[in-house]
Design a protein around this motif. Structure first.
Motif, mmCIF file in Angstrom:
data_model
loop_
_atom_site.group_PDB
_atom_site.id
_atom_site.type_symbol
_atom_site.label_atom_id
_atom_site.label_comp_id
_atom_site.label_asym_id
_atom_site.label_seq_id
_atom_site.Cartn_x
_atom_site.Cartn_y
_atom_site.Cartn_z
ATOM 1 N N LEU A 65 0.820 -1.210 0.000
ATOM 2 C CA LEU A 65 0.000 0.000 0.000
ATOM 3 C C LEU A 65 0.853 1.259 0.000
ATOM 4 N N SER A 66 2.075 1.171 0.529
ATOM 5 C CA SER A 66 2.944 2.356 0.537
ATOM 6 C C SER A 66 3.248 2.819 -0.883
ATOM 7 N N THR A 67 3.324 1.882 -1.834
ATOM 8 C CA THR A 67 3.583 2.278 -3.221
ATOM 9 C C THR A 67 2.407 3.052 -3.805
ATOM 10 N N LYS A 68 1.212 2.785 -3.288
ATOM 11 C CA LYS A 68 0.018 3.510 -3.761
ATOM 12 C C LYS A 68 0.004 4.952 -3.261
ATOM 13 N N THR A 69 0.735 5.214 -2.165
ATOM 14 C CA THR A 69 0.750 6.572 -1.619
ATOM 15 C C THR A 69 1.632 7.516 -2.430
ATOM 16 N N LEU A 70 2.384 6.981 -3.394
ATOM 17 C CA LEU A 70 3.239 7.846 -4.212
ATOM 18 C C LEU A 70 2.422 8.843 -5.023
ATOM 19 N N LYS A 71 1.141 8.532 -5.223
ATOM 20 C CA LYS A 71 0.252 9.455 -5.928
ATOM 21 C C LYS A 71 -0.278 10.551 -5.003
ATOM 22 N N CYS A 72 0.012 10.418 -3.711
ATOM 23 C CA CYS A 72 -0.497 11.364 -2.718
ATOM 24 C C CYS A 72 0.609 12.293 -2.242
ATOM 25 N N ASN A 73 0.234 13.505 -1.935
ATOM 26 C CA ASN A 73 1.147 14.449 -1.292
ATOM 27 C C ASN A 73 0.975 14.291 0.216
ATOM 28 N N VAL A 74 1.921 13.616 0.863
ATOM 29 C CA VAL A 74 1.774 13.337 2.290
ATOM 30 C C VAL A 74 1.924 14.593 3.133
ATOM 31 N N ASN A 75 2.334 15.700 2.528
ATOM 32 C CA ASN A 75 2.446 16.966 3.256
ATOM 33 C C ASN A 75 1.194 17.828 3.119
ATOM 34 N N ALA A 76 0.236 17.379 2.333
ATOM 35 C CA ALA A 76 -0.987 18.153 2.124
ATOM 36 C C ALA A 76 -1.906 18.032 3.342
ATOM 37 N N LEU A 77 -2.806 19.003 3.477
ATOM 38 C CA LEU A 77 -3.701 19.026 4.625
ATOM 39 C C LEU A 77 -4.628 17.826 4.653
ATOM 40 N N ASP A 78 -5.086 17.359 3.474
ATOM 41 C CA ASP A 78 -6.022 16.240 3.465
ATOM 42 C C ASP A 78 -5.355 14.935 3.894
ATOM 43 N N ALA A 79 -4.029 14.853 3.748
ATOM 44 C CA ALA A 79 -3.310 13.657 4.198
ATOM 45 C C ALA A 79 -2.948 13.736 5.675
ATOM 46 N N ARG A 80 -2.900 14.941 6.216
ATOM 47 C CA ARG A 80 -2.472 15.110 7.597
ATOM 48 C C ARG A 80 -3.411 14.416 8.575
ATOM 49 N N LYS A 81 -4.710 14.465 8.312
ATOM 50 C CA LYS A 81 -5.663 13.835 9.230
ATOM 51 C C LYS A 81 -5.456 12.323 9.295
ATOM 52 N N HIS A 82 -5.023 11.739 8.180
ATOM 53 C CA HIS A 82 -4.754 10.300 8.189
ATOM 54 C C HIS A 82 -3.441 9.999 8.896
ATOM 55 N N LEU A 83 -2.458 10.868 8.729
ATOM 56 C CA LEU A 83 -1.179 10.683 9.413
ATOM 57 C C LEU A 83 -1.349 10.786 10.926
ATOM 58 N N GLU A 84 -2.244 11.677 11.363
ATOM 59 C CA GLU A 84 -2.473 11.861 12.799
ATOM 60 C C GLU A 84 -3.118 10.634 13.443
ATOM 61 N N ASN A 85 -3.794 9.817 12.628
ATOM 62 C CA ASN A 85 -4.495 8.653 13.160
ATOM 63 C C ASN A 85 -3.654 7.378 13.128
ATOM 64 N N HIS A 130 9.082 7.954 1.085
ATOM 65 C CA HIS A 130 8.854 8.995 0.069
ATOM 66 C C HIS A 130 10.153 9.744 -0.230
ATOM 67 N N ARG A 131 10.902 10.048 0.814
ATOM 68 C CA ARG A 131 12.154 10.773 0.618
ATOM 69 C C ARG A 131 13.159 9.927 -0.165
ATOM 70 N N GLN A 132 13.318 8.668 0.198
ATOM 71 C CA GLN A 132 14.294 7.816 -0.463
ATOM 72 C C GLN A 132 13.875 7.473 -1.895
ATOM 73 N N ARG A 133 12.596 7.346 -2.135
ATOM 74 C CA ARG A 133 12.143 7.063 -3.486
ATOM 75 C C ARG A 133 12.385 8.263 -4.405
ATOM 76 N N LYS A 134 12.222 9.463 -3.841
ATOM 77 C CA LYS A 134 12.512 10.662 -4.613
ATOM 78 C C LYS A 134 13.997 10.712 -4.960
ATOM 79 N N ILE A 135 14.855 10.427 -3.967
ATOM 80 C CA ILE A 135 16.301 10.422 -4.203
ATOM 81 C C ILE A 135 16.675 9.365 -5.234
#
Length: 206
Positions: free
Chosen positions: A129-149, A162-167
């Motif tokens: 599932l982590s590979t599916k998150t590459l389409k998401c901006n984990v720094n966006a506000l809509d993702a923050r609520k999921h990160l908090e949970n 995300h950082r290592q995949r970008k590199i």
């Protein structure tokens, strides 16, 4: 419950104490038999019982089956935590399969799905599932609520990925164009491979 959980099987095998030592059995004693207090709320237990009931399991249309207005994945996560607590292997197997169904992935937020899988200890599913998150901006506000949970470990792991995949991707492009690597050790550490063609191959780290 006895069939699905070794914990309940052991608990229900213990004779229940009488109200007062020395009391003789009464006609209504059967009504009080096998009463075990549980900390989970009714919604979580109802979903858990549905999952373990023979012939039911988890439907891809889970959001239709739960109470109106109740977020599905937090409820499913609570049911999963209860399944871990009570050693319900069949329930965890059903939840594991549900999280990676194509219909589930299409319907729910990938970051939230990843968090549920990670916090339930389903690491193979979390990796997928982590590979599916590459389409998401984990720094966006809509993702923050999921990160908090999700747990701190889950958040840190996802941010690291995300950082290592970008590199790794930048290094692959630089290798393809014969430029200096953005991060010199990434090619060796993360299996980045650039070819003199229009295709860049990146072995994503986990």
């Amino acid at each position: 419950l006895r069939l699905a959980s070794s914990v309940f099987r052991d608990m229900l095998s213990i004779p229940q104490p009488r109200d007062t030592p020395g009391d003789e059995p009464k006609a209504n004693d059967n009504a009080k038999k096998d009463v075990i207090p549980l900390s989970e709320n009714a919604e979580v237990l109802c979903l858990l019982l549905d999952i373990i009931y023979p012939g039911r399991g988890l439907s891809a249309d889970l959001d239709i089956q739960v109470l109106a207005g109740r977020p599905v994945l937090p409820l499913l996560k609570s049911a999963g935590l209860a399944a871990l607590k009570y050693d319900m292997a069949s329930a965890l197997k059903a939840i594991r399969a549900f999280l990676v169904l194509p219909k589930t992935i299409a319907k729910f937020n990938a970051v939230e799905l990843y968090g549920v899988a990670f916090d339930l200890g389903l690491m193979d599913e979390a990796k997928r599932l982590s590979t599916k998150t590459l389409k998401c901006n984990v720094n966006a506000l809509d993702a923050r609520k999921h990160l908090e949970n999700m747990s701190l470990n889950a958040v840190l792991k996802l941010q690291h990925l995300h950082r290592q995949r970008k590199i790794a991707f930048v290094n692959a492009l630089n290798n393809w164009t014969n430029d200096i690597a953005y991060y010199a050790d990434a090619s060796r550490k993360y299996g980045v491979e650039g070819h003199p063609s229009t295709t860049v191959h990146v072995q994503l780290p986990w």
